[in-house]
Design a protein around this motif. Structure first.
Motif, PDB file in Angstrom:
ATOM      1  N   GLU A 104       0.833  -1.210   0.000  1.00 22.95           N
ATOM      2  CA  GLU A 104       0.000   0.000   0.000  1.00 22.95           C
ATOM      3  C   GLU A 104       0.862   1.253   0.000  1.00 22.95           C
ATOM      4  N   LEU A 105       1.929   1.252   0.794  1.00 23.93           N
ATOM      5  CA  LEU A 105       2.866   2.385   0.796  1.00 23.93           C
ATOM      6  C   LEU A 105       3.389   2.634  -0.607  1.00 23.93           C
ATOM      7  N   GLN A 106       3.794   1.594  -1.293  1.00 28.43           N
ATOM      8  CA  GLN A 106       4.338   1.734  -2.640  1.00 28.43           C
ATOM      9  C   GLN A 106       3.286   2.231  -3.621  1.00 28.43           C
ATOM     10  N   ALA A 107       2.064   1.731  -3.510  1.00 25.57           N
ATOM     11  CA  ALA A 107       0.992   2.176  -4.407  1.00 25.57           C
ATOM     12  C   ALA A 107       0.677   3.656  -4.195  1.00 25.57           C
ATOM     13  N   ARG A 108       0.682   4.101  -2.948  1.00 25.46           N
ATOM     14  CA  ARG A 108       0.415   5.520  -2.669  1.00 25.46           C
ATOM     15  C   ARG A 108       1.558   6.397  -3.179  1.00 25.46           C
ATOM     16  N   LEU A 109       2.785   5.953  -3.037  1.00 29.49           N
ATOM     17  CA  LEU A 109       3.920   6.710  -3.560  1.00 29.49           C
ATOM     18  C   LEU A 109       3.856   6.801  -5.088  1.00 29.49           C
ATOM     19  N   ARG A 110       3.350   5.748  -5.742  1.00 33.02           N
ATOM     20  CA  ARG A 110       3.180   5.769  -7.203  1.00 33.02           C
ATOM     21  C   ARG A 110       2.140   6.790  -7.623  1.00 33.02           C
ATOM     22  N   GLN A 111       1.104   6.963  -6.814  1.00 36.88           N
ATOM     23  CA  GLN A 111       0.038   7.907  -7.158  1.00 36.88           C
ATOM     24  C   GLN A 111       0.555   9.340  -7.284  1.00 36.88           C
ATOM     25  N   ILE A 112       1.568   9.689  -6.495  1.00 37.21           N
ATOM     26  CA  ILE A 112       2.097  11.058  -6.517  1.00 37.21           C
ATOM     27  C   ILE A 112       3.499  11.113  -7.122  1.00 37.21           C
ATOM     28  N   ALA A 113       3.818  10.085  -7.936  1.00 38.74           N
ATOM     29  CA  ALA A 113       5.036  10.058  -8.752  1.00 38.74           C
ATOM     30  C   ALA A 113       6.329  10.109  -7.949  1.00 38.74           C
ATOM     31  N   TRP A 114       6.337   9.484  -6.787  1.00 36.42           N
ATOM     32  CA  TRP A 114       7.588   9.333  -6.050  1.00 36.42           C
ATOM     33  C   TRP A 114       8.180   7.943  -6.266  1.00 36.42           C
ATOM     34  N   LEU A 115       7.394   7.022  -6.773  1.00 34.49           N
ATOM     35  CA  LEU A 115       7.868   5.672  -7.078  1.00 34.49           C
ATOM     36  C   LEU A 115       7.310   5.274  -8.430  1.00 34.49           C
ATOM     37  N   PHE A 116       8.142   4.691  -9.266  1.00 36.41           N
ATOM     38  CA  PHE A 116       7.715   4.344 -10.627  1.00 36.41           C
ATOM     39  C   PHE A 116       7.676   2.840 -10.848  1.00 36.41           C
ATOM     40  N   GLU A 117       8.135   2.078  -9.896  1.00 32.80           N
ATOM     41  CA  GLU A 117       8.081   0.625 -10.015  1.00 32.80           C
ATOM     42  C   GLU A 117       6.724   0.107  -9.553  1.00 32.80           C
ATOM     43  N   ASP A 118       6.370  -1.080 -10.035  1.00 29.63           N
ATOM     44  CA  ASP A 118       5.140  -1.714  -9.573  1.00 29.63           C
ATOM     45  C   ASP A 118       5.302  -2.126  -8.112  1.00 29.63           C
TER      46      ASP A 118
END
Length: 298
Positions: A104-118
């Motif tokens: 969930e942490l990773q998915a939320r970081l992806r939402q705001i473009a801080w993480l680009f990996e799945d």
């Protein structure tokens, strides 16, 4: 004073006796010595307080009714209130951890473009760097560890991830198998979990990620059978390679897709069931026989 003439008595006729009238006019009797001489009345000296009011010496000052201290004095020995310190943030997630909360942490970081990996569910170096950047941007200690303050700020800026965002890289747990999948040899394909489970007599043998057709070229739902196997198939309609093809409904088949392997769920098929794990589809192709059942359900 009043003169009194004594006509009969032992002292003297016509003697004048000094009489101290006690209590007349509220006066106080003056003391006399053994010779009868009057003694001076001594009045205690007065003291003057700094405020200018006189208080007789020996008279105790009354405490102030509200504070309990003497009026005009500063209380001594009263402790100075100490502000309660703000508790330090607690660690919520840390590098090296695994699980659904990390995903969930990773998915939320992806939402705001801080993480680009799945999302992978593993708190690795890329997640640590993403958290550190998020913290630094907001003036938080850039530790790379997700503490409670960092987590609260991230939650406030994002929305709850969907199941497909949590598993954008695949790995969604398979849905409960349809009852049609519980007997015989079945390719049990769930659109809800985007999985294909190869089942034999109600037991799961293997499970793999799949994707389906778009809204304009949807994958058909229903119960079918494998009618053709083609190891090196190439689509004549789209001029696209379809290796390990297991045809079950018209031109729709289960097959390996190099595009799905490369881009994930960003694309869609033309109605086929795409598999991105080449080893798994190769093993499945070897196990499946013509006439085996295929069930596609939502």
């Amino acid at each position: 004073m009043a003169g009194v003439v004594v006509r009969r008595g032992a002292i003297a006729v016509g003697a004048v006796v000094t009489v101290a009238l006690v209590g007349v006019g509220g006066c106080k009797a003056q003391p006399v010595d053994s010779d009868g001489k009057a003694q001076p009345v001594r009045i205690s000296p007065t003291k003057t307080d700094p405020g200018g009011s006189d208080t007789p010496s020996g008279t105790e000052e009354k405490p102030d009714e509200k504070s309990g201290e003497r009026s005009g004095e500063t209380p001594e020995g009263t402790p100075t209130p100490v502000p309660t310190p703000t508790p330090a943030p607690k660690t919520f997630l840390a590098p090296g951890q695994r699980g659904d909360q990390v995903r969930e942490l990773q998915a939320r970081l992806r939402q705001i473009a801080w993480l680009f990996e799945d999302p992978s569910g593993t708190y690795g170096s890329s997640t640590t760097n993403a958290v550190r950047g998020f913290q630094d941007k907001r003036g938080l200690p850039s530790t790379g560890t997700t503490d409670t303050v960092t987590w609260q700020k991230l939650v406030a800026m994002t929305r709850e991830p969907t199941k497909y965002q949590l598993y954008s890289g695949g790995g969604i747990p398979a849905s409960k198998p349809d009852k049609r999948c519980l007997t015989g040899r079945v390719l049990c394909i769930s659109k809800e979990s985007r999985t294909l489970t190869w089942m034999v007599d109600g037991k799961a043998v293997s499970t793999m990620d799949v994707r389906f057709g778009s809204q304009y070229t949807p994958t058909r739902d229903g119960t079918f059978t494998v009618y053709w196997k083609s190891r090196h198939h190439v689509s004549t309609l789209y001029d696209t390679a379809m290796p390990y093809a297991l045809f079950f409904s018209g031109g729709q088949a289960v097959h390996f897709s190099s595009d799905f392997a490369a881009t994930g769920y960003n694309g869609a098929s033309h109605g086929c069931v795409n598999v991105r794990d080449k080893k798994k589809i190769a093993s499945l192709f070897a196990a499946v026989e013509k006439g085996d059942k295929v069930v596609v359900y939502k």
